[in-house]
Design an enzyme around this catalytic site. Structure first.
Site, PDB file in Angstrom:
ATOM      1  N   ASP A 214       0.892  -0.993   0.009  1.00 28.68           N
ATOM      2  CA  ASP A 214       0.098   0.054  -0.135  1.00 28.68           C
ATOM      3  C   ASP A 214       0.850   1.317   0.098  1.00 28.68           C
ATOM      4  O   ASP A 214       2.113   1.119   0.175  1.00 28.68           O
ATOM      5  CB  ASP A 214      -0.865   0.013   1.346  1.00 28.68           C
ATOM      6  CG  ASP A 214      -2.324   0.150   1.026  1.00 28.68           C
ATOM      7  OD1 ASP A 214      -2.764   0.596  -0.137  1.00 28.68           O
ATOM      8  OD2 ASP A 214      -3.241  -0.114   2.069  1.00 28.68           O
TER       9      ASP A 214
ATOM     10  N   TYR B 272       6.162  -9.836   7.546  1.00 27.89           N
ATOM     11  CA  TYR B 272       6.220  -8.478   7.670  1.00 27.89           C
ATOM     12  C   TYR B 272       6.602  -8.075   9.177  1.00 27.89           C
ATOM     13  O   TYR B 272       6.508  -8.819  10.237  1.00 27.89           O
ATOM     14  CB  TYR B 272       4.723  -7.878   7.748  1.00 27.89           C
ATOM     15  CG  TYR B 272       4.075  -7.785   6.232  1.00 27.89           C
ATOM     16  CD1 TYR B 272       4.393  -6.773   5.644  1.00 27.89           C
ATOM     17  CD2 TYR B 272       3.464  -8.879   5.649  1.00 27.89           C
ATOM     18  CE1 TYR B 272       3.843  -6.247   4.177  1.00 27.89           C
ATOM     19  CE2 TYR B 272       3.023  -8.522   4.405  1.00 27.89           C
ATOM     20  CZ  TYR B 272       3.226  -7.481   3.811  1.00 27.89           C
ATOM     21  OH  TYR B 272       2.777  -7.498   2.544  1.00 27.89           O
TER      22      TYR B 272
END
Lengths: 245, 245
Positions: free
Chosen positions: B53, B111
């Site tokens: 994103d 992540y």
């Protein structure tokens, strides 16, 4: 009206240095004064401990200004932070005597320079470091660092900021620290010449790669009529950490 | 013509996300394809492991592309790095089988989310973290993190990227680590829903501040018809660290 002293931090990447210049150039001073104006400041100019160069960062820059502020210092810090761009922030604010000058009252400045060892570019690290390869000799760099400690004429590594100013400076402490994937240079002195830290870092690194050039470095410290003609370490690795009064 | 796989890193701050959009918007894909074109690439589109994103960083994004390259892979990495902007870099490149797809061939994604504890803004840290105050309970956050490990319907924390796709994901490992002045969340799963990590981080942080809301969090994991209606942690703290094949 009171004199206030603020410790400020900034990411120098997107600034043309500290000192206010033509309106079109983005500077720390210009942005900070803009923030001050938005909370009612009407003076001519702030004062600062050091005019950091374009791209140099700070965690402990000190500025002073005269302001009519009818609330606590903590609220002044908050009001300024709400009126400054994301890459400048006030860390702390306190009242100072009227005669306080962040530059002339300072007893010492402390800088850090960060080096990253990496073969390839690293976009998440290079904003705050100088990426180099191959790895220099930490032992050699530590050895020659001892030579710069104390009172020396550093004329080989920079000019005085004021015209005709002398180039003797006293280094209180200096050392290289090894990190997981790089090294950090820490240096504290009464004051610094223009680009002195960045020239010292570049010169020490050269010797760290070519230890047979040690004597050349020693001569630069001994003989201020010489001049370091090599590169200047990039601004991205340098940070003004603290000013002591 | 060969298929190549590159591991890339980027500072997501100045991008409108990974996926190519209108020409005027700066995206990772757009910039990377621009770099590829400058070294002779003529295809339609690269493939990527994940479409991060806007503002999300990566140290281990994986892309693949078909290219006619008559030299070693190390030289392809170098040529790309010379043709990409400072905020994107190639870490490594290797040949891949023609059927390799960085997204469909991936077994897991890893992540990291970085949180900084600080009362005041910090321009030298907030580019790569989420600054919060007051400090939440590390113990509570560690306790509830165990609940997300394993196979769950995470429908409460995001939508499938493909329309009509299911929302079951398997979390292989997840933990909070304390740092000197903050904490880091690490999570590895077979795949993630849209903004799932950032919703999980925000939700866990809320519970870390209000431990009496633990059961509410547990219900969100158990009952996918519910929805986390709270905030979404900002992109700046998130980094795609690694994709495993």
């Amino acid at each position: 009206m009171e004199t206030y002293k603020s410790i400020i931090a900034y990411d120098g990447t997107d600034f043309k240095g500290f000192q206010r210049q033509a309106e079109v150039l983005r500077t720390i001073q210009g942005e900070f004064e803009g923030g001050l104006k938005r909370i009612g400041w009407k003076e001519e100019s702030i004062k600062a401990a050091g005019r950091t160069d374009a791209g140099v960062h700070a965690r402990g820059q000190v500025v002073s200004y005269v302001l009519d502020w009818r609330s606590q210092e903590i609220n002044l810090t908050k009001a300024l932070n709400a009126n400054l761009p994301a890459d400048i922030a006030v860390r702390d604010t306190e009242k100072a005597p009227a005669h306080f000058h962040p530059r002339y009252s300072a007893r010492s400045r402390f800088y850090r320079y960060a080096i990253l060892f990496a073969k390839n570019r690293d976009p998440l690290r290079e904003r705050y470091s100088w990426r180099i390869w191959p790895i220099p000799s930490f032992e050699t760099m530590t050895e020659i660092t001892d030579w710069i400690i104390g009172r020396h004429d550093f004329g080989a590594f920079g000019n005085a900021l004021a015209e005709g100013g002398h180039t003797v400076r006293e280094v209180y402490r200096a050392r290289w620290i090894q990190t997981m994937d790089g090294m950090i240079f820490e240096i504290e002195a009464n004051a610094f010449l223009y680009r002195m830290v960045r020239r010292l870092v570049a010169a020490m690194l050269e010797v760290g790669r070519q230890p047979d050039r040690k004597e050349e470095f020693r001569e630069l410290i001994r003989d201020s009529s010489r001049r370091w003609e090599g590169r200047i370490a990039p601004a991205s690795g340098l940070c003004l950490e603290m000013v002591t009064y």
